[in-house]
Structure formats: structure tokens, C-alpha cells
Design a protein around this motif. Structure first.
Motif, PDB file in Angstrom:
ATOM      1  N   GLN A 128       0.808  -1.229   0.000  1.00 17.80           N
ATOM      2  CA  GLN A 128       0.000   0.000   0.000  1.00 17.80           C
ATOM      3  C   GLN A 128       0.843   1.283   0.000  1.00 17.80           C
ATOM      4  O   GLN A 128       0.314   2.365  -0.244  1.00 17.80           O
ATOM      5  N   ILE A 138       1.974   3.106   2.379  1.00 18.73           N
ATOM      6  CA  ILE A 138       1.513   4.074   3.373  1.00 18.73           C
ATOM      7  C   ILE A 138       2.520   4.200   4.510  1.00 18.73           C
ATOM      8  O   ILE A 138       2.859   5.295   4.950  1.00 18.73           O
ATOM      9  N   MET A 144       3.857   7.111   8.678  1.00 20.69           N
ATOM     10  CA  MET A 144       2.875   6.943   7.608  1.00 20.69           C
ATOM     11  C   MET A 144       2.600   8.268   6.913  1.00 20.69           C
ATOM     12  O   MET A 144       2.589   9.327   7.544  1.00 20.69           O
ATOM     13  N   LEU A 190      -4.515  11.544   5.200  1.00 23.33           N
ATOM     14  CA  LEU A 190      -4.556  10.083   5.151  1.00 23.33           C
ATOM     15  C   LEU A 190      -5.834   9.585   5.828  1.00 23.33           C
ATOM     16  O   LEU A 190      -6.122   9.935   6.972  1.00 23.33           O
ATOM     17  N   ASP A 191      -6.602   8.783   5.112  1.00 23.33           N
ATOM     18  CA  ASP A 191      -7.879   8.264   5.621  1.00 23.33           C
ATOM     19  C   ASP A 191      -7.715   6.774   5.932  1.00 23.33           C
ATOM     20  O   ASP A 191      -7.952   5.915   5.075  1.00 23.33           O
ATOM     21  N   LEU A 192      -7.334   6.468   7.149  1.00 23.90           N
ATOM     22  CA  LEU A 192      -7.066   5.076   7.508  1.00 23.90           C
ATOM     23  C   LEU A 192      -8.308   4.181   7.468  1.00 23.90           C
ATOM     24  O   LEU A 192      -8.236   3.039   7.004  1.00 23.90           O
ATOM     25  N   LEU A 207      -8.716   3.175   3.939  1.00 21.64           N
ATOM     26  CA  LEU A 207      -7.702   2.209   3.531  1.00 21.64           C
ATOM     27  C   LEU A 207      -8.019   0.821   4.088  1.00 21.64           C
ATOM     28  O   LEU A 207      -7.847  -0.191   3.415  1.00 21.64           O
ATOM     29  N   LEU A 230      -3.630  -2.655   5.953  1.00 28.69           N
ATOM     30  CA  LEU A 230      -2.221  -2.472   5.619  1.00 28.69           C
ATOM     31  C   LEU A 230      -1.547  -3.824   5.757  1.00 28.69           C
ATOM     32  O   LEU A 230      -1.678  -4.478   6.793  1.00 28.69           O
TER      33      LEU A 230
END
Length: 406
Positions: A259, A261, A277, A303-305, A308, A311
Motif C-alpha cells: 500500500q 503508506i 505513515m 490520510l484516511d485510515l 484504507l 495495511l
């Protein structure tokens, strides 16, 4: 562990009271240079462009120089001087061309220099920038891979600040600045795995340049994108990390993270692991160096965890991607192993783009050059000129081997 100098004095002066930072961008027409100027162009009052350099793209270099009101524009290709001069006529921007002109541009007083010239061509200009004792953001891998001890000695001698631009090294610097190196067990750089992460060696044997340049996450230049496909980019970054952070080879590792990230993980002796990240966009690490020791706004969504959701991490397969094994060998060997590895890889990469060799032959050629050049690998250069001589000899040998891999 080599980290930037103290920045407390800079922080005490409010941004609005500081004079514009004098900035030079070496390699302005490449992807790193373009992203750097994109950030600068969003707040032009804070910067004054001293010099911009480019390789062959006169049209784009002239556009950038005019748009950013540069004092000097230099094209590395001497045959393009007249074309550059004509495009800049009447603008008040000085035009120059050739290797020496690029080095002279890097020598002009600047507060901050982006060193983003690809390949060994970036060694001398970056060296010239370091001698000013100011801040150099280094995106050129060859400076540390080929001449790490020489460059780090120059950083110390001139009191310069060296800031890494690679997302992984930028992440590592931000984590490591919080702890003494005696507390660190391991530094682990992440790699996306490239477009052939799940491919067999047999499938990779028929890969085309077009396929190799389709990176799943990052938008980068041609050479670094190919290196990401072979994992040679991660191999080079492992070599860089040794010099940047003064860590022994057995404390430098890599892991596959599709990914892109998480950019780096640092393992501590108490069992803790710190990860850095950010979105896979080079403007983030560039902005970190440009605003250092502060932070600046970067035009991208956060960043939109939750979006996502997942990971993942995998151990690299060094049978399918031997570049990492070659990096470990070069780390343990020392001397000029990094310079020889890099030179062989550059020649092999160009041969692949030209259709002269196949994809998997790239690392096979690099391994052969390393194994059959012990007297070259064992050299410990003390000057940039010696590094360049080793690079030239390694390239000559690599070209001799190419027909055997056609």
C-alpha cells in the motif's frame, strides 16, 4: 547516527519576519524538481530562485525559469545552449550550459538546494552545494550509494545540513531524531514490491519497458520506476541508510508493503516499533525538507485510515528479486561495492530500455560485475574524482558483459 544541526535559532524568528529563502533546484525538469517547484509556486513570496538546472528539456527549463523568476537557468546538454538563450532572451534570466555550468550553479550562494540530478552526473554539483555549508535536500541516490563516506565527511567539514528526500529516509530521520541510536535494534525500509510483486521469474523474463514503468502507487521518473520494479531502488536505499544514519549492515532491513503508506519502521530494544505513515506522494517528503525545521501545508487530502482499512506486509523474496541480496552483500563488503553496483545497474537499465537485454538480466548483470571485479570493489575512494573513475571503469566492464545477456 547523522542528523541535522540544531534549528532552535531558526524557530524563534516568525515566518513573516524572515527574508525569502534563496533556493536552487538541481534537476528542475525531473519529477522531484517539478514537485519541488509546485510547492514553491504555492507560496512564492517566501522563496527566491537562485538557479534551476535541467538535462535536455530546454523548453520546460525555460518555462520554469520564467514562471519562477530564476536568476540563472542551466541546461546540462551544451548543444542546447542557443535554444535556451533564445527562449530566455529579454527576461533578464542568465542562461548557461554544460557540466561546469551546472557545478557553478550549485556553487552560487543559496539557503537551500534540492539535489535531484539523476545518476552519477549529480555527484559534482551536489558536492559543490555542500561546500556552501547550507541545507541540501538530497534526492540523488548516487551521492551516498557511490560516495557515502566522502559526502558525509564533506557535510561535517563544511557544517552543512543534509536532509534526505526519499520517503523512506525522510520517515527514518523523523523517527530517529527522537531517540539515541543505542536504543535501536533495527531500521526497516518498506517497498511496494512494484508491478511484478506477484509475478514468477518466468513471467518476468518477458516483461517490456512499458510494463515495468507502470508502478502501482508512485508517480516517478523512468529510471527510479524501473529500479522499483526490480527492487534495486530499495537496494540502493539500504546502502544510503547506512551512511545517513551510521548504522551497521545487520541493523538495516527491508519489508514489502504493497500500500506504500508506511514508509519506515524502527525497532527498539524494548520491543517497541515506531512507524511513519503518509500518502504515497513525493511532495510530502519534499515539503519536510523545504520547510525544515518546521512544517508546511501540502495540497493533498489527509490520510484516511478507515478508508484504507488494511495495511499488509510481506517478507521480500530474494530469489525472485535478487537486488536486495546484492545490497546486503554490498553493505557487508564496503569499499566501492555500492559504486560498482550502481554503475552496473545504470548501464543494464539503459540496455533494457533499448531492448538489448531482458528484465531479469538487469540484476544478473549487476551480480556478475560485482563478483568479477574484486579489485574495483575493494577500493576506498577518498575524493569525488576517484569515485567517478571507479564508476567509469565499472560501466566499461558492464558494457563488455551485455552481449552475453542479450
Amino acid at each position: 547516527m547523522t542528523l541535522p544541526l540544531d534549528s532552535s535559532a531558526y524557530r524563534t524568528t516568525p515566518a513573516r519576519e524572515r527574508p525569502p529563502r534563496r533556493v536552487t533546484v538541481l534537476g528542475a525538469t525531473g519529477s522531484i524538481g517539478e514537485n519541488t517547484l509546485d510547492l514553491i509556486g504555492r507560496d512564492p513570496a517566501r522563496y527566491r530562485i537562485v538557479a534551476l538546472t535541467g538535462g535536455e528539456n530546454v523548453e520546460r527549463l525555460a518555462e520554469l525559469a520564467i514562471h519562477h523568476k530564476a536568476e540563472l537557468a542551466v541546461i546540462a546538454d551544451e548543444t542546447r545552449y542557443e535554444a535556451l538563450r533564445e527562449r530566455l532572451e529579454g527576461t533578464g534570466i542568465e542562461a548557461a550550459a554544460g557540466r561546469r555550468a551546472v557545478i557553478e550553479a550549485a556553487s552560487r550562494p543559496a539557503d537551500w538546494t534540492m539535489a535531484a540530478i539523476v545518476g552519477v552526473a549529480g555527484l559534482e554539483p551536489t558536492h559543490a552545494a555542500l561546500k556552501q555549508g547550507a541545507t541540501v535536500a538530497v534526492a540523488n541516490k548516487e551521492c551516498l550509494v557511490c560516495a557515502g563516506p566522502v559526502f558525509m565527511a564533506e557535510v561535517r567539514r563544511h557544517g552543512a545540513t543534509l536532509l534526505p528526500v526519499d520517503s523512506e529516509h525522510s520517515a527514518a530521520m523523523q523517527i530517529l531524531s527522537q531517540s539515541p541510536d543505542v536504543e535501536i535494534d533495527k531500521l526497516c525500509l518498506t517497498a511496494s514490491g512494484g508491478p511484478f510483486r506477484c509475478s514468477t521469474r518466468q513471467e518476468m523474463a518477458s516483461v517490456t519497458p512499458e510494463q515495468a514503468l507502470k508502478h502501482p502507487n508512485w508517480s516517478m521518473g523512468r529510471k527510479i520506476t524501473l529500479d522499483s520494479a526490480t527492487l534495486m531502488n530499495k537496494a540502493l536505499e539500504m546502502l544510503e541508510a547506512q551512511h545517513l544514519f551510521d548504522l551497521p549492515p545487520d541493523r538495516i532491513d527491508a519489508v514489502i508493503h504493497p500500500q506504500s503508506i508506511v514508509h519506515c519502521l524502527v525497532y527498539y530494544r524494548d520491543g517497541s516499533v515506531l512507524a511513519h505513515m503518509s500518502p504515497p506522494d513525493m511532495r510530502t517528503p519534499i515539503a519536510y525538507t523545504l520547510a525544515w525545521p518546521e512544517r508546511m501545508q501540502v495540497p493533498m487530502p489527509p490520510l484516511d485510515l478507515p478508508k484504507l482499512a488494511t495495511l499488509t506486509f510481506e517478507a521480500p523474496d530474494e530469489d525472485r528479486f535478487p537486488a536486495l541480496r546484492l545490497a546486503r552483500h554490498a553493505l557487508q563488503t564496503g569499499g566501492s561495492a555500492g559504486a560498482v553496483l550502481n554503475a552496473a545497474n545504470e548501464v543494464a537499465a539503459e540496455a533494457f530500455f533499448a531492448g538489448a537485454i531482458g528484465f531479469i538480466a538487469i540484476t544478473e548483470i549487476v551480480e556478475r560485475v560485482l563478483s568479477e571485479s574484486p579489485e574495483l570493489v575493494d577500493r576506498a575512494p577518498g575524493r569525488i574524482e576517484e569515485v567517478i573513475a571507479i564508476d567509469e571503469e565499472a560501466r566499461r566492464r558492464t558494457r563488455e558483459y551485455l552481449p552475453a545477456f542479450a
